[in-house]
Design a protein around this motif. Structure first.
Motif, PDB file in Angstrom:
ATOM      1  N   ALA A  38       0.824  -0.924  -0.036  1.00  0.00           N
ATOM      2  CA  ALA A  38      -0.174   0.526  -0.038  1.00  0.00           C
ATOM      3  C   ALA A  38       0.771   1.680   0.307  1.00  0.00           C
ATOM      4  CB  ALA A  38      -1.033  -0.038   1.981  1.00  0.00           C
ATOM      5  N   PHE A  39       2.094   1.044   0.913  1.00  0.00           N
ATOM      6  CA  PHE A  39       2.425   2.679   0.676  1.00  0.00           C
ATOM      7  C   PHE A  39       3.363   2.929  -0.273  1.00  0.00           C
ATOM      8  CE2 PHE A  39       7.144   4.338   2.838  1.00  0.00           C
ATOM      9  CZ  PHE A  39       6.615   5.679   2.683  1.00  0.00           C
ATOM     10  N   ARG A  40       4.150   1.547  -1.042  1.00  0.00           N
ATOM     11  CA  ARG A  40       4.309   1.703  -2.737  1.00  0.00           C
ATOM     12  C   ARG A  40       3.734   2.260  -3.354  1.00  0.00           C
ATOM     13  NH1 ARG A  40       9.405   0.626  -5.391  1.00  0.00           N
ATOM     14  NH2 ARG A  40       8.515   1.570  -7.437  1.00  0.00           N
ATOM     15  N   ARG A  41       2.345   1.816  -3.360  1.00  0.00           N
ATOM     16  CA  ARG A  41       1.338   1.984  -4.163  1.00  0.00           C
ATOM     17  C   ARG A  41       1.037   3.484  -3.976  1.00  0.00           C
ATOM     18  NH1 ARG A  41      -3.655  -2.454  -5.056  1.00  0.00           N
ATOM     19  NH2 ARG A  41      -2.797  -2.252  -7.817  1.00  0.00           N
ATOM     20  N   ALA A  42       1.013   3.812  -2.733  1.00  0.00           N
ATOM     21  CA  ALA A  42       0.230   5.478  -2.557  1.00  0.00           C
ATOM     22  C   ALA A  42       1.874   6.354  -2.990  1.00  0.00           C
ATOM     23  CB  ALA A  42       0.148   5.341  -0.991  1.00  0.00           C
ATOM     24  N   VAL A  43       3.401   6.211  -2.930  1.00  0.00           N
ATOM     25  CA  VAL A  43       3.395   6.716  -3.861  1.00  0.00           C
ATOM     26  C   VAL A  43       3.769   6.927  -5.017  1.00  0.00           C
ATOM     27  CG1 VAL A  43       6.614   6.794  -4.123  1.00  0.00           C
ATOM     28  CG2 VAL A  43       5.739   6.563  -1.303  1.00  0.00           C
ATOM     29  N   ASP A  44       3.574   5.705  -5.692  1.00  0.00           N
ATOM     30  CA  ASP A  44       3.294   5.933  -6.953  1.00  0.00           C
ATOM     31  C   ASP A  44       2.030   6.525  -7.893  1.00  0.00           C
ATOM     32  OD1 ASP A  44       5.546   3.834  -7.468  1.00  0.00           O
ATOM     33  OD2 ASP A  44       4.440   2.586  -7.481  1.00  0.00           O
ATOM     34  N   GLU A  45       1.365   6.110  -7.228  1.00  0.00           N
ATOM     35  CA  GLU A  45       0.200   7.384  -7.495  1.00  0.00           C
ATOM     36  C   GLU A  45       0.153   8.888  -7.209  1.00  0.00           C
ATOM     37  OE1 GLU A  45      -2.242   6.330  -9.026  1.00  0.00           O
ATOM     38  OE2 GLU A  45      -1.385   4.381 -10.121  1.00  0.00           O
ATOM     39  N   LEU A  46       0.581   9.115  -5.871  1.00  0.00           N
ATOM     40  CA  LEU A  46       0.453  10.579  -5.486  1.00  0.00           C
ATOM     41  C   LEU A  46       0.756  11.398  -6.733  1.00  0.00           C
ATOM     42  CD1 LEU A  46       1.857  11.295  -2.003  1.00  0.00           C
ATOM     43  CD2 LEU A  46      -0.216  11.274  -2.599  1.00  0.00           C
ATOM     44  N   VAL A  47       2.522  10.736  -7.398  1.00  0.00           N
ATOM     45  CA  VAL A  47       2.654  11.733  -8.333  1.00  0.00           C
ATOM     46  C   VAL A  47       2.051  11.894  -9.916  1.00  0.00           C
ATOM     47  CG1 VAL A  47       5.416  10.882  -9.111  1.00  0.00           C
ATOM     48  CG2 VAL A  47       4.658  13.685  -8.877  1.00  0.00           C
ATOM     49  N   GLN A  48       1.676   9.977  -9.990  1.00  0.00           N
ATOM     50  CA  GLN A  48       1.935   9.827 -11.362  1.00  0.00           C
ATOM     51  C   GLN A  48       1.251  10.918 -12.480  1.00  0.00           C
ATOM     52  OE1 GLN A  48      -0.916   9.443 -12.851  1.00  0.00           O
ATOM     53  NE2 GLN A  48      -0.476   8.490 -15.070  1.00  0.00           N
ATOM     54  N   PRO A  49       0.185  11.797 -12.495  1.00  0.00           N
ATOM     55  CA  PRO A  49       0.054  12.679 -13.613  1.00  0.00           C
ATOM     56  C   PRO A  49       1.228  13.935 -13.892  1.00  0.00           C
ATOM     57  CG  PRO A  49      -1.665  13.298 -11.771  1.00  0.00           C
ATOM     58  CD  PRO A  49      -0.298  11.943 -11.700  1.00  0.00           C
ATOM     59  N   TRP A  50       1.511  14.022 -13.099  1.00  0.00           N
ATOM     60  CA  TRP A  50       3.219  14.947 -13.412  1.00  0.00           C
ATOM     61  C   TRP A  50       4.529  13.523 -13.494  1.00  0.00           C
ATOM     62  CZ3 TRP A  50      -0.824  15.329  -9.494  1.00  0.00           C
ATOM     63  CH2 TRP A  50      -1.314  16.033  -9.594  1.00  0.00           C
ATOM     64  N   ALA A  51       4.111  12.656 -13.433  1.00  0.00           N
ATOM     65  CA  ALA A  51       5.744  12.191 -13.700  1.00  0.00           C
ATOM     66  C   ALA A  51       5.506  12.190 -15.818  1.00  0.00           C
ATOM     67  CB  ALA A  51       5.261   9.928 -13.944  1.00  0.00           C
ATOM     68  N   GLY A  52       7.382  11.938 -15.475  1.00  0.00           N
ATOM     69  CA  GLY A  52       7.893  12.401 -17.204  1.00  0.00           C
ATOM     70  C   GLY A  52       8.580  14.399 -17.287  1.00  0.00           C
ATOM     71  N   MET A  53       7.639  14.595 -16.217  1.00  0.00           N
ATOM     72  CA  MET A  53       7.924  16.299 -16.154  1.00  0.00           C
ATOM     73  C   MET A  53       8.992  16.388 -15.427  1.00  0.00           C
ATOM     74  SD  MET A  53       3.830  17.730 -15.758  1.00  0.00           S
ATOM     75  CE  MET A  53       4.632  19.400 -15.461  1.00  0.00           C
ATOM     76  N   LYS A  54       9.819  17.509 -15.806  1.00  0.00           N
ATOM     77  CA  LYS A  54      11.118  17.878 -14.886  1.00  0.00           C
ATOM     78  C   LYS A  54      10.289  18.403 -13.542  1.00  0.00           C
ATOM     79  CE  LYS A  54      15.203  21.221 -14.751  1.00  0.00           C
ATOM     80  NZ  LYS A  54      14.852  21.237 -13.017  1.00  0.00           N
ATOM     81  N   ILE A  55      10.283  17.572 -12.553  1.00  0.00           N
ATOM     82  CA  ILE A  55       9.773  18.572 -11.228  1.00  0.00           C
ATOM     83  C   ILE A  55      11.627  18.309 -10.009  1.00  0.00           C
ATOM     84  CG2 ILE A  55       9.180  17.435  -8.557  1.00  0.00           C
ATOM     85  CD1 ILE A  55       7.658  16.321 -10.139  1.00  0.00           C
TER      86      ILE A  55
END
Length: 181
Positions: A38-55
């Motif tokens: 669940a922890f891994r899934r939450a971390v992955d999902e939190l930023v998913q819409p911005w994945a690939g963008m420069k953060i």
């Protein structure tokens, strides 16, 4: 987000009635943090819409936002900026005061935590009334950050915090919602 992920995360959060006071249901994410999947899934999902963008940086609000934000920063190869209550940081700081139900509080971050123009994602465990998150956005912008988004595991939509951030022009990502307080 698909329903299976939301159900999985919802089932990993402990609800504690009448804490810290009668009528409040405390949403405890320590059980989510202790569940590796669940922890891994939450971390992955939190930023998913911005994945690939420069953060450039991920900013986390004390204290659970440090845990989630640190993991998100690692996931997107960004630096991490702690946003803390007044008096907790050892170097020169900038701060913002914000209203509480009764009175006010102050959050701060190091004055050199980011460079003007850096792209920042704000992370915390839960958004309720949005007072702290709104102050964090103002604090980041005070140093010239471009706040790409604010991300939370839990939204309490009845309290209007996510909408408050959207009115500031900040996209909001929440993974699950709980009605009420």
């Amino acid at each position: 987000m698909n329903a299976d992920i939301g159900t999985d995360l919802r089932n990993s959060i402990r609800s504690i009635p009448d804490y810290p006071k009668p009528g409040i249901v405390f949403r405890d994410i320590t059980t989510l943090l202790g569940n590796a999947r669940a922890f891994r899934r939450a971390v992955d999902e939190l930023v998913q819409p911005w994945a690939g963008m420069k953060i450039d940086k991920v900013a986390g609000i004390e204290a659970r936002g440090f845990i989630l934000g640190g993991a998100v920063a690692h996931q997107v190869s960004a630096g991490f900026v702690p946003i803390r209550k007044k008096g907790k940081l050892p170097h020169k700081t900038v701060n913002v005061a914000y209203a509480l139900e009764y009175g006010e509080d102050i959050i701060e971050m190091h004055a050199d935590a980011l460079v003007a123009g850096e792209r920042v994602v704000l992370v915390d465990d839960l958004i309720a009334t949005g007072g702290t998150a709104e102050a964090a956005v103002k604090l980041l912008r005070q140093l010239g950050a471009e706040v790409l988004a604010a991300c939370f595991v839990i939204d309490l939509p009845d309290l209007g915090g996510a909408e408050k951030l959207r009115k500031l022009g900040v996209p909001v990502r929440t993974l699950i919602g709980f009605e009420g307080h």
